[in-house]
Design an enzyme around this catalytic site. Structure first.
Site, PDB file in Angstrom:
ATOM      1  N   ASP A 115      47.719  40.425  45.565  1.00 28.74           N
ATOM      2  CA  ASP A 115      47.011  39.827  44.431  1.00 28.74           C
ATOM      3  C   ASP A 115      47.592  38.447  44.152  1.00 28.74           C
ATOM      4  OD1 ASP A 115      45.649  39.292  42.089  1.00 28.74           O
ATOM      5  OD2 ASP A 115      45.938  41.294  41.256  1.00 28.74           O
ATOM      6  N   GLU A 146      43.377  39.298  47.107  1.00 28.03           N
ATOM      7  CA  GLU A 146      42.626  39.407  45.845  1.00 28.03           C
ATOM      8  C   GLU A 146      42.842  38.208  44.937  1.00 28.03           C
ATOM      9  OE1 GLU A 146      43.218  43.208  43.948  1.00 28.03           O
ATOM     10  OE2 GLU A 146      43.401  42.295  41.974  1.00 28.03           O
ATOM     11  N   GLU A 162      42.809  51.738  40.884  1.00 34.71           N
ATOM     12  CA  GLU A 162      44.075  51.001  40.757  1.00 34.71           C
ATOM     13  C   GLU A 162      44.930  51.567  39.627  1.00 34.71           C
ATOM     14  OE1 GLU A 162      43.693  46.917  39.426  1.00 34.71           O
ATOM     15  OE2 GLU A 162      45.739  46.441  40.043  1.00 34.71           O
ATOM     16  N   ASP A 222      36.372  44.844  35.538  1.00 35.87           N
ATOM     17  CA  ASP A 222      37.271  45.501  34.571  1.00 35.87           C
ATOM     18  C   ASP A 222      36.390  46.068  33.460  1.00 35.87           C
ATOM     19  OD1 ASP A 222      40.461  45.002  33.290  1.00 35.87           O
ATOM     20  OD2 ASP A 222      38.818  45.784  32.075  1.00 35.87           O
ATOM     21  N   GLU A 276      37.998  40.885  38.592  1.00 36.58           N
ATOM     22  CA  GLU A 276      38.521  41.310  37.287  1.00 36.58           C
ATOM     23  C   GLU A 276      38.301  40.232  36.228  1.00 36.58           C
ATOM     24  OE1 GLU A 276      42.621  41.548  38.959  1.00 36.58           O
ATOM     25  OE2 GLU A 276      43.218  40.728  37.032  1.00 36.58           O
TER      26      GLU A 276
HETATM   27 MG   LIG Z   1      44.236  41.860  40.165  1.00 37.39          MG
END
Ligand SMILES: [Mg+2]
Length: 394
Positions: A214, A240, A339, A290, A267
């Protein structure tokens, strides 16, 4: 007779410890110095908290004419509360508690014509929508994952997000997401530093482990391409959040120049529109909405339909960190991963960490099955809610 909505209220979550969250926030990733888009510049590294908004999370309660209530949550309570209490709430009072698609349409279109449905409006919409789904489940006496067509499978595989691999493995996870520690401000040395992080994880975890990286929206397209080329030998499952959320040419550039690397983002994309565009342009391989930010469960259902019809994978951001994500992960066939952001010290229960609520399930040996209680299975009484939003010093 179908119950109607009689009250919608939002308040800051001033006492998260009432919900069982006692861990200091973001423990495992603070040490990386990343966690903020400005961290790409070395002079801002490790200062993420300085640039965080000062607002609490928000808790939204929708009450029905039969006395039942639903609970929704989101972030950025300061500016989000008036959007709910003054705008969305009065708009939907008197409406059926079951007609969520209608209510979401009313709220999102009205926000879009007034000040935009993305941004903070999407946060507000998320909290109201999640409260409505929770309420619908309670009124009908069924878990939300059943109301939306699930379960899709017996259990969902989780991955652990955090750089303490020993702790994640001790918790039973066998798939891992790392935070890169540096960005473009560190140049070639920064790429070498991130390569050492990933190489060490690969050597420690073996050739078959799923490892993701990430980048916290802190890179740019050309740096991401250089990084992706350097990391190719380590066969990352995905890279990501490399570009700024609205850098659409940047996403297209990375896709074109890293054609075989799996890419993930979402996200920080708000409302289903961004995901529709990303899918149309084939910008990424994994969509990561999200549920507390994008516009709630209704928005995620739209994005899931986009993903399914486009042949693109879904992996909810923080999908096992709250009961909302858990129900969606359990119900949606195209969501393969849940996650778990491990935001608490080694060994400490994940129930003490980010977004948890009483009654919520936790991953067991890296696999998740949500609570089958009605709604999202959030076990909070009115008294506990009052205590959670009460003044911290009262
Ligand atoms: Mg992330």
């Amino acid at each position: 007779m179908t119950p109607t909505i009689v009250e919608v209220t939002a308040a800051p979550l001033r006492r998260p410890e009432v919900l069982g969250r006692t861990a200091p926030p973001s423990v495992s990733w603070d040490s990386t110095g990343m966690m903020h888009a400005l961290s790409s510049d070395r002079s801002f590294a490790g200062q993420a908290m300085r640039f965080e908004p000062p607002w609490d999370d928000a808790l939204c309660v929708v009450t029905a004419s039969d006395g039942s209530f639903g609970v929704g949550m989101t972030s950025q309570a300061g500016p989000v509360m008036p959007i709910i209490n003054d705008f969305f709430g009065p708009m939907i009072v008197g409406e059926s508690v079951l007609a969520i698609e209608r209510l979401w349409n009313m709220m999102s279109r009205s926000a879009n014509s007034a000040f935009g449905a993305a941004g903070l409006a999407a946060y507000a919409l998320s909290a109201v929508d999640l409260a409505l789904w929770d309420l619908k489940g309670k009124v009908l006496g069924r878990p939300v994952y059943e109301l939306i067509g699930g379960p899709a499978r017996e259990r969902t595989r989780c991955y652990a997000t955090g750089n303490d691999l020993d702790d994640s493995r001790n918790r039973g996870f066998d798939a891992f997401k790392l935070a890169g520690s540096v960005g473009p401000g560190s140049g070639t040395a920064g790429i070498a530093e991130t390569e050492r992080l990933v190489a060490s994880a690969r050597s420690e975890l073996g050739p078959d482990a799923d490892i993701m990286l990430d980048c916290w929206s802190s890179l740019d397209a050309s740096y991401t391409v250089r990084l992706g080329e350097a990391l190719a030998p380590y066969r990352l499952t995905w890279i990501e959040d490399y570009a700024q959320p609205d850098d659409w040419p940047g996403y297209a550039d990375v896709r074109r120049r890293l054609p075989t690397q799996m890419l993930a983002a979402g996200e920080r994309w708000l409302t289903d529109r961004a995901f529709a565009y990303a899918a149309q342009q084939r910008l990424v391989d994994v969509l990561q909405p999200d549920v507390q930010w994008v516009g709630g469960a209704t928005a995620v259902l739209r994005i899931a339909a986009i993903a399914a019809s486009s042949g693109i994978e879904l992996a909810l951001h923080g999908g096992s960190n709250d009961s909302y994500g858990q129900h969606l992960c359990h119900a949606l066939p195209q969501n393969r991963w849940a996650e778990m952001y491990v935001g608490c010290p080694p060994g400490e229960s994940l129930m003490n960490a980010w977004r948890s609520t009483p009654g919520m399930s936790l991953p067991d040996d890296g696999w998740l099955v949500p609570s089958e209680a009605p709604g999202f299975g959030i076990e909070l009484t009115s008294e506990q809610i009052d205590a959670a939003v009460g003044q911290a010093d009262s």
